[in-house]
Scaffold this motif. Structure first.
Motif, mmCIF file in Angstrom:
data_model
loop_
_atom_site.group_PDB
_atom_site.id
_atom_site.type_symbol
_atom_site.label_atom_id
_atom_site.label_comp_id
_atom_site.label_asym_id
_atom_site.label_seq_id
_atom_site.Cartn_x
_atom_site.Cartn_y
_atom_site.Cartn_z
ATOM 1 N N SER A 115 -8.070 -1.474 6.574
ATOM 2 C CA SER A 115 -7.063 -1.033 5.551
ATOM 3 C C SER A 115 -6.684 -1.978 4.601
ATOM 4 C CB SER A 115 -5.720 -0.378 6.126
ATOM 5 O OG SER A 115 -4.952 -1.481 6.547
ATOM 6 N N THR A 116 -6.047 -1.788 3.575
ATOM 7 C CA THR A 116 -5.883 -2.623 2.256
ATOM 8 C C THR A 116 -5.104 -3.743 2.940
ATOM 9 O OG1 THR A 116 -5.742 -0.875 0.692
ATOM 10 C CG2 THR A 116 -4.552 -2.824 0.274
ATOM 11 N N SER A 117 -4.015 -3.335 3.734
ATOM 12 C CA SER A 117 -3.380 -4.487 4.395
ATOM 13 C C SER A 117 -4.140 -5.424 5.233
ATOM 14 C CB SER A 117 -1.935 -3.955 4.912
ATOM 15 O OG SER A 117 -1.243 -3.287 3.982
ATOM 16 N N GLN A 118 -4.955 -4.726 6.050
ATOM 17 C CA GLN A 118 -5.624 -5.391 6.865
ATOM 18 C C GLN A 118 -6.660 -6.253 6.347
ATOM 19 O OE1 GLN A 118 -6.953 -1.741 9.283
ATOM 20 N NE2 GLN A 118 -5.249 -1.906 10.654
ATOM 21 N N LEU A 119 -7.321 -5.662 5.211
ATOM 22 C CA LEU A 119 -8.024 -6.658 4.550
ATOM 23 C C LEU A 119 -7.593 -7.840 4.166
ATOM 24 C CD1 LEU A 119 -10.394 -3.897 2.546
ATOM 25 C CD2 LEU A 119 -11.096 -5.657 4.327
ATOM 26 N N ILE A 120 -6.290 -7.755 3.631
ATOM 27 C CA ILE A 120 -5.908 -8.861 2.971
ATOM 28 C C ILE A 120 -5.375 -9.790 4.045
ATOM 29 C CG2 ILE A 120 -3.542 -9.660 2.100
ATOM 30 C CD1 ILE A 120 -3.382 -6.994 0.646
ATOM 31 N N ASN A 121 -4.794 -9.508 5.375
ATOM 32 C CA ASN A 121 -4.769 -10.386 6.518
ATOM 33 C C ASN A 121 -5.896 -10.924 6.921
ATOM 34 O OD1 ASN A 121 -1.733 -9.964 6.365
ATOM 35 N ND2 ASN A 121 -2.070 -8.094 7.541
ATOM 36 N N TYR A 122 -7.171 -10.264 7.013
ATOM 37 C CA TYR A 122 -8.214 -10.733 7.492
ATOM 38 C C TYR A 122 -8.680 -11.898 6.526
ATOM 39 C CZ TYR A 122 -13.290 -10.755 8.367
ATOM 40 O OH TYR A 122 -14.631 -11.254 8.888
ATOM 41 N N ILE A 123 -8.780 -11.672 5.304
ATOM 42 C CA ILE A 123 -9.304 -12.618 4.312
ATOM 43 C C ILE A 123 -8.602 -13.944 4.226
ATOM 44 C CG2 ILE A 123 -9.853 -13.097 2.025
ATOM 45 C CD1 ILE A 123 -10.710 -9.992 2.253
ATOM 46 N N LYS A 124 -7.119 -13.668 4.390
ATOM 47 C CA LYS A 124 -6.239 -14.956 4.349
ATOM 48 C C LYS A 124 -6.187 -15.756 5.695
ATOM 49 C CE LYS A 124 -1.995 -13.057 2.172
ATOM 50 N NZ LYS A 124 -0.559 -12.551 2.325
ATOM 51 N N LYS A 125 -6.908 -15.349 6.736
ATOM 52 C CA LYS A 125 -7.026 -15.969 7.925
ATOM 53 C C LYS A 125 -8.287 -16.929 7.716
ATOM 54 C CE LYS A 125 -3.843 -13.436 10.721
ATOM 55 N NZ LYS A 125 -3.718 -12.469 11.608
ATOM 56 N N ASP A 139 0.974 -1.279 0.013
ATOM 57 C CA ASP A 139 -0.025 -0.202 -0.021
ATOM 58 C C ASP A 139 0.956 1.229 0.037
ATOM 59 O OD1 ASP A 139 0.842 0.301 2.729
ATOM 60 O OD2 ASP A 139 -1.040 -0.463 3.534
ATOM 61 N N SER A 140 0.356 2.470 0.096
ATOM 62 C CA SER A 140 1.052 3.442 -0.307
ATOM 63 C C SER A 140 2.292 4.062 0.826
ATOM 64 C CB SER A 140 0.088 4.914 -0.376
ATOM 65 O OG SER A 140 -0.638 5.002 0.954
ATOM 66 N N LEU A 141 1.940 3.886 2.000
ATOM 67 C CA LEU A 141 2.962 4.133 2.846
ATOM 68 C C LEU A 141 3.963 3.107 3.111
ATOM 69 C CD1 LEU A 141 4.083 6.036 4.968
ATOM 70 C CD2 LEU A 141 2.982 4.841 7.053
ATOM 71 N N GLU A 142 3.649 1.908 3.016
ATOM 72 C CA GLU A 142 4.366 0.647 2.790
ATOM 73 C C GLU A 142 5.539 0.792 1.761
ATOM 74 O OE1 GLU A 142 3.991 -4.080 2.746
ATOM 75 O OE2 GLU A 142 2.169 -2.925 2.220
ATOM 76 N N LEU A 143 5.012 1.032 0.694
ATOM 77 C CA LEU A 143 5.835 1.375 -0.482
ATOM 78 C C LEU A 143 7.067 2.565 -0.339
ATOM 79 C CD1 LEU A 143 3.477 0.874 -3.428
ATOM 80 C CD2 LEU A 143 5.185 -0.676 -2.574
ATOM 81 N N ALA A 166 -16.646 -7.411 4.364
ATOM 82 C CA ALA A 166 -15.530 -6.846 4.681
ATOM 83 C C ALA A 166 -15.066 -5.627 3.972
ATOM 84 C CB ALA A 166 -14.216 -7.724 4.682
ATOM 85 N N VAL A 167 -14.991 -4.520 4.593
ATOM 86 C CA VAL A 167 -14.980 -3.188 3.660
ATOM 87 C C VAL A 167 -13.853 -2.330 4.233
ATOM 88 C CG1 VAL A 167 -17.286 -3.144 3.251
ATOM 89 C CG2 VAL A 167 -16.494 -1.880 5.188
ATOM 90 N N HIS A 168 -13.218 -1.326 3.304
ATOM 91 C CA HIS A 168 -12.360 -0.372 3.505
ATOM 92 C C HIS A 168 -12.923 0.805 4.177
ATOM 93 C CE1 HIS A 168 -9.147 2.564 2.768
ATOM 94 N NE2 HIS A 168 -8.483 1.480 2.451
#
Length: 332
Positions: free
Chosen positions: A241-251, A42-46, A223-225
């Protein structure tokens, strides 16, 4: 002669071997661009990852404010963009509009010394600089609650720009009162005063979409942003957030159905089964999807020829104060 997709990929690989360039891509980029990147996120991570990268050039596949953030945090790097794309939300406010928002608060009896501005990272460098110069800081969708919690300890009113939805959603989570400038509410009665900006993509998700999926698939999760409208966030099972959505759905268990309210390209890459886009239309960010493989190739070619295209420049004063606003956030 027009190059095919495979030929473009091969040419890009050749340039990457020869040039001192790191290609970075945001999660919302189209698949063929996302796949050729050295760094994704995501933007800050980059911006943080590229700060620690030792390449001379950062080729940033995203939108303008993201490239600016890299340049602000790493002023010695040369940042180029395949497409000079802009974020619609970021263009909704500039330095003059920020000053006008501060005046609205002043007119409501709130002096500058009682205002602490916070800008969402989805803003251009001039707005970040204004916020930094006024003692404020930047936030992301993942750390907004922590940033606002810390800021409120100063006993000041929070001026939150530019995304009204993120500001309102955080206020709701924290049991605080919010208002949107221009909604007829007295800013003096609110804890968080929000600028009236928004993300056009995340405004596409509606209660009709949620009701449709809940009826069609009993037990489905939503699950929403947090850039979505507060009504949507309040009705969701998870907001992140984008990263939080990714982690949530992975689990989630593989058989757990989930409908996701965020940009299409990200949702499409999450997992192959039981994941749905929470919309009757394709929620694709038009500016994020402007960048093509041909654009990446053209910029690499321009670097090789010594005349880089679309190089990001930030003036010294803006760079100074925008960096201060970003570093105040990073310190937390």
């Amino acid at each position: 002669m027009q190059l095919t997709t495979e030929q473009l990929k091969e040419k890009i690989k050749e340039y990457k071997k020869r040039l001192n360039v790191t290609i970075v891509a945001h999660f919302y980029q189209r698949d063929e661009v996302f796949e050729i990147a050295d760094i994704t996120g995501d933007s800050l991570e980059l911006a943080i990852k590229t700060r620690d990268d030792d390449s001379e050039f950062v080729l940033f596949c995203g939108v303008g404010f993201m490239g600016q953030s890299v340049k602000v945090l790493s002023p010695n790097k040369r940042v180029v963009m395949p497409k000079a794309a802009c974020c619609a939300m970021a263009t909704m406010i500039d330095g003059m509009q920020f000053d006008a928002s501060v005046k609205v608060l002043n007119d409501a009896g709130i002096p500058n010394e009682n205002i602490l501005p916070i800008t969402y990272i989805n803003s251009n460098a001039d707005v970040k600089a204004k916020v930094g110069e006024m003692g404020g800081m930047v936030c992301t969708s993942s750390n907004a609650k922590k940033i606002i919690t810390t800021a409120l300890k100063e006993g000041k009113k929070i001026l939150f720009v530019p995304d009204r939805c993120l500001g309102q959603n955080i206020a709701n989570q924290m049991g605080l009162k919010s208002c949107v400038i221009g909604d007829g509410t007295n800013p003096a009665d609110a804890d968080i005063i929000c600028y009236n900006g928004f993300c056009s993509v995340h405004q596409l998700f509606t209660m009709d979409d949620i009701n449709f999926y809940r009826k069609k698939y009993p037990g489905i999760l939503i699950a929403v942003h947090p850039e979505c409208d507060p009504e949507i966030c309040n009705a969701a099972d998870f907001v992140g957030s984008t990263s939080q959505l990714i982690n949530y759905i992975k689990k989630l268990p593989e058989d757990q159905k989930v409908a996701v309210g965020t940009e299409f390209n990200l949702v499409n890459r999450l997992r192959p089964k039981n994941t749905f886009v929470l919309s009757s239309t394709k929620p694709e960010c038009p500016t994020m999807n402007e960048t093509t493989l041909k654009d990446v190739y053209d910029v690499l070619k321009s670097i090789d020829e010594g005349e880089p295209l679309n190089e990001i420049e930030v003036d010294e004063k803006t760079q100074k104060w925008a960096k201060i606003a970003l570093e105040r956030m990073l310190a937390l």
